[in-house]
Scaffold this active site. Structure first.
Site, PDB file in Angstrom:
ATOM      1  N   GLY A  45      33.586  73.326  42.648  1.00  8.01           N
ATOM      2  CA  GLY A  45      33.087  74.106  41.523  1.00  8.01           C
ATOM      3  C   GLY A  45      34.144  74.302  40.456  1.00  8.01           C
ATOM      4  CB  CYS A 128      29.421  80.926  45.382  1.00  8.96           C
ATOM      5  SG  CYS A 128      30.913  81.227  46.357  1.00  8.96           S
ATOM      6  N   GLY A 215      28.797  74.104  58.525  1.00  9.82           N
ATOM      7  CA  GLY A 215      29.047  73.237  59.681  1.00  9.82           C
ATOM      8  C   GLY A 215      27.812  73.107  60.566  1.00  9.82           C
TER       9      GLY A 215
END
Ligand SMILES: Cc1cc2nc3c(=O)[nH]c(=O)nc-3n(C[C@H](O)[C@H](O)[C@H](O)COP(=O)(O)O)c2cc1C
Length: 300
Positions: A45, A128, A215
């Protein structure tokens, strides 16, 4: 065999790209990976001015995953344009710039600055979880998603990908809002907000207290959300969240994604992206698929 995918008029040689923030702008990874093998590189970003990020510690391991609270540390758009775009132009891959901001104006400044740069697409990070302003504050509210999408679209010269947050009750609402605002493509998922406590220090593991979980641990949630969104909107979807192998990526394609991003897996297997691309080809050969686009949304 045809591995090409078309995202809002941009043709990628294959559906495999990097997930923002896990690959820098490719410099470190270019020692391990021929970036020209990738459909696209999605950069970390970038904001209109440099951001220092959050205090450390800002990374913690979890079972089958990790948490981060980097807080979008980045050198700002000027350094990015001077240093990272020329680096990426050396390779035969598409360049997707991930854009962050604290206000709508911040996002728009970056988008305007990129209008004359040789980049292929913009990915707007409204999801985010690790920054107090901007980021997820936009991404959790459908009305705000529609508004910021429309503002960005007014200024963007390149097709716009809106990156959605999984930290919502119904992700199809924000997906539809981005579509209504004029988004060209959707990408999902960003990280899931989590918390870890260090029992020996009796303190939070991350200075920010909370962090974004990513993950393999998040993959089933991500596949479910990609399926929901792909069936709720007409836009192409880029799927991500826990992809480490071609098998993982193919699940996302079958659920409705047109392309995929590999994120956290890059940290423990720097060649994961190329292995995923090769594994998709092997799967196509094994099951007789001529076009990779034929996999998209095959499971109803
Ligand atoms: C260390 C780290 C930094 C990240 N930075 C960004 C970022 O700058 N912009 C963004 O949109 N997503 C960012 N993400 C989210 C990833 O792009 C991706 O959406 C998420 O990690 C899920 O994919 P994964 O499980 O394959 O990592 C970051 C993730 C990690 C782990």
């Amino acid at each position: 065999m045809d591995t090409k995918v078309n995202l809002a008029g941009v043709e990628l040689k294959n559906p495999v790209m990097t997930a923002s923030g896990t690959f820098g702008s490719g410099e470190e990874y270019s020692e391990f990976v021929d970036l020209s093998r990738l459909g696209a590189v999605v950069t970390k970003g970038v904001a209109n001015v440099p951001w220092p990020g959050n205090p450390v510690p800002r990374i913690a391991e979890t079972k089958s995953g990790m948490m981060n609270a980097i807080g979008l540390q980045n050198p700002g758009i000027d350094v990015f344009c001077r240093r990272d775009i020329p680096f990426l132009k050396q390779f035969d891959t598409k360049i997707i710039v991930n854009v962050c901001g604290k206000t709508t104006e911040d996002y728009c400044k970056v988008v305007e600055r990129l209008a004359d740069e040789d980049v292929d697409m913009l990915e707007i990070n409204i999801s985010c979880p690790n920054v107090k302003e901007g980021g997820i504050a936009f991404g959790q509210n459908p009305k705000a998603v529609e508004e910021i999408t429309a503002e960005v679209k007014k200024r963007a010269k390149q097709p716009v990908i809106m990156k959605l947050s999984p930290n919502v009750t119904d992700i199809t609402e924000t997906a539809k809002a981005a579509e209504a605002g004029g988004a060209d493509v959707l990408s999902l998922i960003n990280t899931l907000t989590g918390m870890k406590i260090d029992i020996h220090r009796r303190a939070f593991s991350l200075a920010n207290k909370t962090g974004g979980l990513s993950g393999p641990a998040i993959k089933p949630v991500a596949v479910r959300m990609v399926y929901q969104v792909a069936n709720a909107v007409k836009l192409p979807v880029i799927g991500m969240g826990g992809i480490e192998t071609a098998e993982d990526a193919i699940e996302f394609l079958l659920a409705g994604a047109s392309a995929v991003s590999v994120g956290t897996a890059n940290f423990y297997n720097p060649t994961a992206t190329v292995q995923v691309a090769e594994g998709i080809e092997a799967y196509m050969e094994r099951y007789g698929f001529e076009h990779v686009s034929g996999l998209t949304g095959l499971v109803k």
